[in-house]
Scaffold this motif. Structure first.
Motif, short mmCIF file in Angstrom:
data_model
loop_
_atom_site.label_atom_id
_atom_site.label_comp_id
_atom_site.label_asym_id
_atom_site.label_seq_id
_atom_site.Cartn_x
_atom_site.Cartn_y
_atom_site.Cartn_z
N VAL A 289 -11.31 12.08 54.96
CA VAL A 289 -10.14 11.36 56.81
C VAL A 289 -9.70 12.92 57.44
O VAL A 289 -10.00 14.23 56.91
CB VAL A 289 -8.80 11.01 56.16
N ALA A 291 -7.73 15.29 59.51
CA ALA A 291 -6.16 14.95 60.43
C ALA A 291 -5.46 16.23 61.51
O ALA A 291 -6.42 17.12 60.86
CB ALA A 291 -5.75 15.45 58.72
N GLY A 466 -7.57 6.10 48.44
CA GLY A 466 -7.00 5.74 50.26
C GLY A 466 -5.71 5.85 50.48
O GLY A 466 -5.47 7.21 51.71
N ARG A 470 -4.03 9.24 52.34
CA ARG A 470 -3.95 9.21 53.67
C ARG A 470 -2.17 9.53 53.77
O ARG A 470 -1.62 10.26 54.23
CB ARG A 470 -3.89 7.52 53.98
N TYR A 471 -1.30 9.86 52.85
CA TYR A 471 -0.24 10.16 52.88
C TYR A 471 -0.31 11.77 52.49
O TYR A 471 0.88 12.41 53.20
CB TYR A 471 0.46 9.82 50.60
N ASP A 474 -1.01 12.09 55.83
CA ASP A 474 -0.05 12.16 57.02
C ASP A 474 1.38 13.18 57.36
O ASP A 474 1.33 13.60 57.85
CB ASP A 474 0.75 10.99 56.80
#
Length: 486
Positions: A289, A291, A466, A470-471, A474
């Motif tokens: 991902v 970021a 995932g 994702r954490y 974030d």
């Protein structure tokens, strides 16, 4: 009367079974003290100086610099003056290296009638008759030479063991199918040297017939010798490289392009073994991902502006990892296939990839989950410096439960990491670069990073992996999210 004691390569611990001699710190004839370092060796984990548990005069050294020795092989012999003191040794223990008790006495093998004794020690000593054999026979008060006990796989001639200069020469001959009984050694008393074996291998490669496929239907194809099939394990640039020439599967001659052979051993060999095992045993998958790391970079700048020790970016990413592992403990685990169980680990021992002149190493920060950013920064700096100096101990390179790989320092955006076996996951971090990004509904230039997670699909499914990634993203985008777990 002086007694000659043999000091063998100690048990290296952590599953290490061999080491390469990097540099001798003493010479034959030198006087050494108890626990004085006598040789610097390189293992698959680190470089370390090995101390000798005996004090006295060095009478023999076994192995040249660059030679690889197994644990238990003789390193050197020392002539000591007080037998009662010598038998006890120093009793000191280096981390991962035990001096242990003196070697047990072994039964001497007497040569048959007419045979000449052939000790197998390296000829780096002034008096060959005064030192024990390389195979580890017990010290004798008599100055008469003692024939070494026959090691496993050592060829035995018609009149006793073949005199060979070192175990390395025996291994070289064995791996290439060469019968040492057919060689005439060029060393003292017919001692077979490495040069003799390499010359025989070159001669075998040169004399090997070129197989031609006849035109008749009934084809006869000669079988290549082992010396032709197996590359000779020599150092780069050795004259023994022609022995690596082999035959093609069809039996016709195949030309081997010239090149430099680099042995896979030490740190590079250990990395190769571990990565190969990871690929064989772990069904891995990767997700990634992008970021927006702008706020994380601003937070670091604000932290370092307040004074005190500087906080590294790697430390902040490590703190984010430990918080994420607390939420997704499946990724801080290992798989026990023998018991068919996933073992979830209570502590986070965080490994991080460090590039050194000796290759890639992965030092481990113990109990990373219990450290703050300042403590993590200091530990990363300490271990990185030790890695570059080659002074990391085996304990500092093993026992990791999760690995953080910041390959962005090499100027690359993304990668698919290979899991550090037997761990279950690795987080990769690319470089942080300015990119167009939609921020609060508008196009802006932001500091963007690509994060990738490679995970063992046996410990969790894509949803868990995932969620972890994702954490992490974030927390990178909004560092205040970390306040929930502090």
């Amino acid at each position: 009367m002086a007694q000659v004691l043999e000091f063998r390569l100690p048990d290296l611990g952590e599953g290490l079974t061999e080491a390469e001699i990097v540099r001798w710190l003493v010479r034959v004839g030198d006087v050494v003290a108890v626990d004085q370092p006598v040789v610097e060796v390189e293992t698959a984990k680190a470089m370390v100086e090995v101390p000798c548990p005996y004090g006295g005069v060095v009478t023999a050294r076994f192995g040249e610099e660059g030679t690889e020795l197994p644990v238990g092989a003789p390193l050197l012999t020392v002539a000591v003056g007080a037998p009662a003191e010598d038998d006890q040794g120093s009793g000191n223990v280096l981390v991962g290296y035990g001096t242990g008790a003196p070697p047990a006495r072994r039964r001497r093998v007497r040569p048959r009638a007419g045979a000449s004794a052939g000790p197998g020690a390296v000829p780096d000593r002034p008096d060959r008759a005064a030192a024990p054999s390389a195979a580890g026979s017990a010290p004798a008060a008599s100055a008469a030479p003692v024939t070494a006990p026959k090691p496993s796989g050592e060829p035995v001639g018609p009149m006793g063991p073949v005199p060979v200069i070192s175990p390395l020469v025996r291994r070289l001959a064995r791996e290439n199918g060469l019968d040492l009984r057919e060689l005439a050694g060029s060393g003292p008393d017919g001692l077979i040297l490495r040069a003799d074996v390499e010359q025989a291998l070159r001669a075998a490669a040169t004399a090997a017939p070129v197989t031609r496929v006849p035109a008749e239907p009934s084809r006869t194809v000669s079988t290549p010798t082992r010396a032709e099939r197996t590359p000779t394990p020599t150092r780069a640039g050795s004259a023994a490289e022609p022995a690596a020439a082999g035959m093609s599967a069809a039996g016709t001659s195949a030309a081997v392009a010239p090149g430099t052979r680099v042995p896979l051993r030490g740190v590079r060999g250990a990395v190769a073994d571990k990565l190969s095992r990871s690929r064989r045993e772990i069904p891995d998958a990767t997700c990634w991902v992008d970021a927006d790391a702008t706020e994380l970079m601003n937070a670091r700048t604000a932290m370092n502006a307040t004074g005190g020790p500087k906080i590294s970016l790697l430390a902040l990413l490590a703190r984010i990892c430990t918080a994420a592992l607390a939420r997704f403990p499946e990724l801080n685990s290992t798989v026990d296939m023998a018991a068919r169980e996933v073992v979830r680990l209570d502590r986070v021992h965080l490994g991080f990839a460090a590039q050194t002149e000796r290759g890639l190493v992965v030092p481990v920060v113990r109990d990373a989950h219990a450290r703050d950013a300042e403590s993590l920064t200091a530990e990363f700096a300490r271990l990185t410096e030790a890695a570059r100096a080659g002074t990391l101990t085996p304990a500092q390179l093993t026992g990791g439960t999760f690995t953080l790989n910041n390959y962005g320092v090499f100027g690359v955006d993304g990668s698919t990491p290979i899991i550090n076996h037997p761990e279950a996951a690795m987080l990769g971090v690319g470089r942080i670069v300015p990119k167009p990004w939609v921020h609060q509904g508008e196009l802006a230039v932001r500091q963007v990073v690509q994060l990738s997670l490679t995970f063992d699909h046996r410990v969790c499914d894509g949803g868990t992996a995932g969620g972890f990634l994702r954490y992490v993203a974030d927390c990178v985008e909004q560092p205040a999210v970390l306040l929930r777990s502090l």
